[in-house]
Design an enzyme around this catalytic site. Sequence first.
Site, PDB file in Angstrom:
ATOM      1  N   CYS A 119       0.823  -1.221   0.000  1.00  0.00           N
ATOM      2  CA  CYS A 119       0.000   0.000   0.000  1.00  0.00           C
ATOM      3  C   CYS A 119       0.853   1.266   0.000  1.00  0.00           C
ATOM      4  O   CYS A 119       0.346   2.357  -0.236  1.00  0.00           O
ATOM      5  CB  CYS A 119      -0.954  -0.006   1.185  1.00  0.00           C
ATOM      6  SG  CYS A 119      -2.115  -1.379   1.132  1.00  0.00           S
ATOM      7  N   HIS A 262      -3.149   7.301   2.675  1.00  0.00           N
ATOM      8  CA  HIS A 262      -3.587   6.004   2.154  1.00  0.00           C
ATOM      9  C   HIS A 262      -4.949   5.701   2.768  1.00  0.00           C
ATOM     10  O   HIS A 262      -5.142   5.799   3.987  1.00  0.00           O
ATOM     11  CB  HIS A 262      -2.560   4.945   2.538  1.00  0.00           C
ATOM     12  CG  HIS A 262      -3.029   3.550   2.300  1.00  0.00           C
ATOM     13  ND1 HIS A 262      -3.584   3.152   1.109  1.00  0.00           N
ATOM     14  CD2 HIS A 262      -3.045   2.459   3.111  1.00  0.00           C
ATOM     15  CE1 HIS A 262      -3.916   1.873   1.194  1.00  0.00           C
ATOM     16  NE2 HIS A 262      -3.599   1.435   2.399  1.00  0.00           N
ATOM     17  N   ASN A 292     -10.162  -0.004   0.547  1.00  0.00           N
ATOM     18  CA  ASN A 292      -8.705   0.084   0.429  1.00  0.00           C
ATOM     19  C   ASN A 292      -8.259  -0.555  -0.889  1.00  0.00           C
ATOM     20  O   ASN A 292      -8.314  -1.769  -1.037  1.00  0.00           O
ATOM     21  CB  ASN A 292      -8.076  -0.642   1.633  1.00  0.00           C
ATOM     22  CG  ASN A 292      -6.563  -0.634   1.613  1.00  0.00           C
ATOM     23  OD1 ASN A 292      -5.940  -0.320   0.598  1.00  0.00           O
ATOM     24  ND2 ASN A 292      -5.960  -1.007   2.735  1.00  0.00           N
TER      25      ASN A 292
HETATM   26  N1  COA Z   1     -18.363  -7.959  10.788  1.00  0.00           N
HETATM   27  C1  COA Z   1     -18.824  -8.120  12.034  1.00  0.00           C
HETATM   28  N2  COA Z   1     -18.028  -8.402  13.093  1.00  0.00           N
HETATM   29  C2  COA Z   1     -16.703  -8.511  12.848  1.00  0.00           C
HETATM   30  C3  COA Z   1     -16.168  -8.363  11.565  1.00  0.00           C
HETATM   31  C4  COA Z   1     -17.057  -8.076  10.515  1.00  0.00           C
HETATM   32  N3  COA Z   1     -16.633  -7.911   9.253  1.00  0.00           N
HETATM   33  N4  COA Z   1     -14.837  -8.521  11.635  1.00  0.00           N
HETATM   34  C5  COA Z   1     -14.535  -8.773  12.923  1.00  0.00           C
HETATM   35  N5  COA Z   1     -15.665  -8.762  13.657  1.00  0.00           N
HETATM   36  C6  COA Z   1     -15.805  -8.991  15.105  1.00  0.00           C
HETATM   37  C7  COA Z   1     -14.644  -9.740  15.694  1.00  0.00           C
HETATM   38  O1  COA Z   1     -14.823 -11.135  15.564  1.00  0.00           O
HETATM   39  C8  COA Z   1     -14.712  -9.289  17.150  1.00  0.00           C
HETATM   40  O2  COA Z   1     -15.740 -10.006  17.788  1.00  0.00           O
HETATM   41  P1  COA Z   1     -15.592 -10.440  19.328  1.00  0.00           P
HETATM   42  O3  COA Z   1     -15.484  -9.148  20.094  1.00  0.00           O
HETATM   43  O4  COA Z   1     -16.859 -11.170  19.571  1.00  0.00           O
HETATM   44  O5  COA Z   1     -14.357 -11.261  19.387  1.00  0.00           O
HETATM   45  C9  COA Z   1     -15.163  -7.834  17.043  1.00  0.00           C
HETATM   46  O6  COA Z   1     -15.803  -7.715  15.754  1.00  0.00           O
HETATM   47  C10 COA Z   1     -14.043  -6.836  17.144  1.00  0.00           C
HETATM   48  O7  COA Z   1     -13.002  -7.251  16.264  1.00  0.00           O
HETATM   49  P2  COA Z   1     -11.661  -6.442  16.118  1.00  0.00           P
HETATM   50  O8  COA Z   1     -10.735  -7.167  15.214  1.00  0.00           O
HETATM   51  O9  COA Z   1     -11.187  -6.068  17.501  1.00  0.00           O
HETATM   52  O10 COA Z   1     -12.210  -5.127  15.415  1.00  0.00           O
HETATM   53  P3  COA Z   1     -11.454  -3.792  15.156  1.00  0.00           P
HETATM   54  O11 COA Z   1     -12.166  -2.681  15.816  1.00  0.00           O
HETATM   55  O12 COA Z   1      -9.972  -3.910  15.398  1.00  0.00           O
HETATM   56  O13 COA Z   1     -11.683  -3.597  13.587  1.00  0.00           O
HETATM   57  C11 COA Z   1     -10.467  -3.814  11.526  1.00  0.00           C
HETATM   58  C12 COA Z   1     -11.132  -4.548  12.695  1.00  0.00           C
HETATM   59  C13 COA Z   1      -9.864  -4.831  10.596  1.00  0.00           C
HETATM   60  C14 COA Z   1     -11.526  -3.004  10.814  1.00  0.00           C
HETATM   61  C15 COA Z   1      -9.384  -2.852  12.106  1.00  0.00           C
HETATM   62  O14 COA Z   1      -8.554  -3.558  13.024  1.00  0.00           O
HETATM   63  C16 COA Z   1      -8.529  -2.247  11.047  1.00  0.00           C
HETATM   64  O15 COA Z   1      -8.995  -1.525  10.181  1.00  0.00           O
HETATM   65  N6  COA Z   1      -7.208  -2.501  11.097  1.00  0.00           N
HETATM   66  C17 COA Z   1      -6.302  -1.989  10.076  1.00  0.00           C
HETATM   67  C18 COA Z   1      -6.332  -2.913   8.893  1.00  0.00           C
HETATM   68  C19 COA Z   1      -5.781  -2.276   7.654  1.00  0.00           C
HETATM   69  O16 COA Z   1      -5.929  -1.100   7.443  1.00  0.00           O
HETATM   70  N7  COA Z   1      -5.129  -3.083   6.804  1.00  0.00           N
HETATM   71  C20 COA Z   1      -4.566  -2.646   5.585  1.00  0.00           C
HETATM   72  C21 COA Z   1      -3.405  -1.763   5.844  1.00  0.00           C
HETATM   73  S1  COA Z   1      -2.706  -1.212   4.361  1.00  0.00           S
END
Ligand code: COA
Length: 339
Positions: A119, A262, A292
């Site tokens: 990215c 980004h 993204n």
């Molecule tokens: N829909 C519904 N629930 C979801 C889900 C979805 N698509 N994905 C995860 N969950 C659930 C998880 O299982 C977890 O459930 P639990 O509390 O029962 O265990 C809960 O939601 C929280 O998950 P978590 O991973 O802590 O969520 P988060 O707030 O960290 O959000 C992302 C997840 C991926 C959106 C976030 O971490 C993120 O954007 N990270 C950066 C990723 C990124 O930008 N990558 C590319 C970089 S170039």
Amino acid sequence: MTIKSQNNFGLNFVGSGSATPSQIIKNDDLRIRVETNDLWIKTRTGISERRIIGENESLTGLSSQAGQGAIQMAGWDPENIDLLILATSTPDDLFGSAAQIQASLGAKKAVVFDLTAACSGFLFAVVTACQYLLNGSMNKALVIGADQLSRWVDWDDRGSCILFGDGAGAVAIQSIPEAENGLLGFRLRSDGSRGNCLNLKSIEEYKPLVKDSIYQKGGFSPINMNGQEVYKFAVREVPTILDELLSETNVKPSDLDWLLLHQANQRILDAVADRFKIPYEKVLSNLASYGNTSAATIPLMLDEAVKDGRVKPGDLIASSGFGAGLSWGAALFRWHGPL
Ligand code: COA
């Protein structure tokens, strides 16, 4: 790093272009595939829908379209382009897709190659291209950022599949006298020791070759991501690198016209803006429509904002990319538009 021209050359960003696939996948469409919902995705990421390459489209095709748009805006003859860099992690051809784009654009004279930095690829490619322009060896460079991550997303992993989309964006950069230089500075960083939180690795499948020897079969495993670790990395490193760049170039956050990050997650954009007390109206975002798109997000966003008149000639833009590698970078530039 602030820009020190070697031969009194500077450069300007004189054109932009972009292209996105026609197939739209809304958040609610993904519910058919994984347990998720529109509210969760919107609240946690800011994404409403993404575009995915279908049967009659390709990464090379979108990249050519984006490149064509930038060439047209710049008013260039494609035969005068010296350099074409395609930033991508998902080429149609592992030997490189830039040459096919060169052929379709008619940029016969251009030196072309692919550059991979996930990215961060677009910023890495822009900085690479700028070196040739600043040292006077080349005059016109086309930089394209494009990715088709939909090929490598695990569509059954709700933690990652909701984030990504496909797209392409491009900028035309031209060398000019140093006094009018539009690239004020840049910083690039990489840290392979933290690479495990986001990768797209080759498969470890071995086949018999001859006698007792074996070979590794080609292919890749789907994207593997620790979302929380990547989130923490982004909200720590992006403000740090931007802070370093602004101090080095003596630019205050309030001097900026736009923050062009980004497009990974709206919460990351907001956190960076808060850190510098930059009002959200100055933070460019089109995450809601595209998600993204990896190396494409920055030029895709720039092109949209140039075309709808938000970004105007002379505007000062701080841009930062981050992603797998891990890799991250920042650049400070003025948008010029056609010369
Ligand atoms: N829909 C519904 N629930 C979801 C889900 C979805 N698509 N994905 C995860 N969950 C659930 C998880 O299982 C977890 O459930 P639990 O509390 O029962 O265990 C809960 O939601 C929280 O998950 P978590 O991973 O802590 O969520 P988060 O707030 O960290 O959000 C992302 C997840 C991926 C959106 C976030 O971490 C993120 O954007 N990270 C950066 C990723 C990124 O930008 N990558 C590319 C970089 S170039």
